[in-house]
Design a protein around this motif. Structure first.
Motif, short mmCIF file in Angstrom:
data_model
loop_
_atom_site.label_atom_id
_atom_site.label_comp_id
_atom_site.label_asym_id
_atom_site.label_seq_id
_atom_site.Cartn_x
_atom_site.Cartn_y
_atom_site.Cartn_z
N HIS A 148 10.40 43.05 37.65
CA HIS A 148 10.78 44.42 38.03
C HIS A 148 9.59 45.37 37.96
CE1 HIS A 148 14.62 42.47 37.09
NE2 HIS A 148 15.17 43.35 37.92
N HIS A 165 15.97 48.46 39.41
CA HIS A 165 17.19 47.77 39.83
C HIS A 165 18.39 48.49 39.23
CE1 HIS A 165 20.04 44.39 40.49
NE2 HIS A 165 20.54 44.81 39.32
N ASP A 199 17.71 48.10 44.92
CA ASP A 199 16.38 48.13 44.29
C ASP A 199 15.59 49.30 44.87
OD1 ASP A 199 16.92 45.88 42.79
OD2 ASP A 199 16.07 44.50 44.27
#
Length: 235
Positions: free
Chosen positions: A217, A222, A166
């Protein structure tokens, strides 16, 4: 000695066939040419990276051929769904290499993917949109024995096998910082840079998720190399 027109034509055709074979057999865009970290990203790059999961020595050789410093990690076993046997850390001790904070400890195919992303996508996007280079990439880490979304049920995340990372922010060589949380919707050069590195990642990673995907997110990108045989999902 007189050489017939037919003979000349055959020689020319043979030369063209040989040249075509040479191009087809070595062009990086072909599915059968070996992956290197120096070639541009092609239509079969993700499929070639996927195959590295079955051949760790080949993956190590790929990093070594590109003079990428790395160290292997001890295997981790944490039950049937968690752990890894092919982990590496990118040491980033080469000139002009991009450092990770914390250090990127991932599966070897993910490490090779990150190097390709840096070399082919991040550096060009930083020059085009920010007029500088990236010195450091800030991450939320890679390995985490958990399910997708962190819940109690459902499929395990690619993080559970160190096959994901990430990305939270980028520190630039001129001292500025660009973060996913702060600048994704800034409608300026920082936002354009972030979306360029996301778009480029879509051609390298099996899964690329951004704030455009969902609220979970909103503060990071990601990336993972889920085993789908080269199929990509990008949002």
């Amino acid at each position: 000695m007189t050489i017939s027109f037919r003979t000349i034509l055959l020689v020319i055709l043979l030369a063209l066939l040989l040249r075509g074979y040479e191009w087809i057999s070595h062009d990086h865009r072909m599915p059968w040419t070996p992956l290197t970290l120096a070639d541009p990203v092609g239509p079969f790059t993700t499929r070639k990276i996927d195959a590295l999961a079955d051949d760790t020595p080949q993956c190590h050789g790929l990093l070594e051929a590109a003079s990428i410093g790395y160290s292997t990690l001890p295997p981790v076993s944490a039950g049937p769904n968690c752990g890894y046997a092919n982990g590496v850390t990118l040491t980033r001790d080469q000139p002009r290499s991009i450092a990770y904070s914390p250090a990127a400890k991932t599966s070897c195919p993910m490490a090779a993917s990150l190097v390709l992303w840096e070399k082919q996508i991040v550096k060009a996007a930083a020059r085009e949109h920010l007029g500088t280079t990236v010195a450091q990439i800030i991450t939320y880490g890679s390995y985490s024995c958990r399910r997708i979304g962190g819940g109690e049920s459902g499929n395990f995340s690619e993080h559970a096998t160190a096959n994901a990372i990430d990305i939270a922010a980028f520190r630039l060589a001129d001292g500025r910082s660009v973060s996913v949380a702060g600048h994704w919707n800034a409608d300026d050069e920082r936002s354009r840079f972030l979306k360029a590195v996301r778009d480029g990642a879509c051609d390298i990673f099996a899964t690329t998720l951004s704030p455009d995907y969902n609220k979970a997110h909103a503060d990071h990108l990601h990336f993972d190399q889920a085993r789908r045989g080269g199929y990509q999902y990008c949002r």
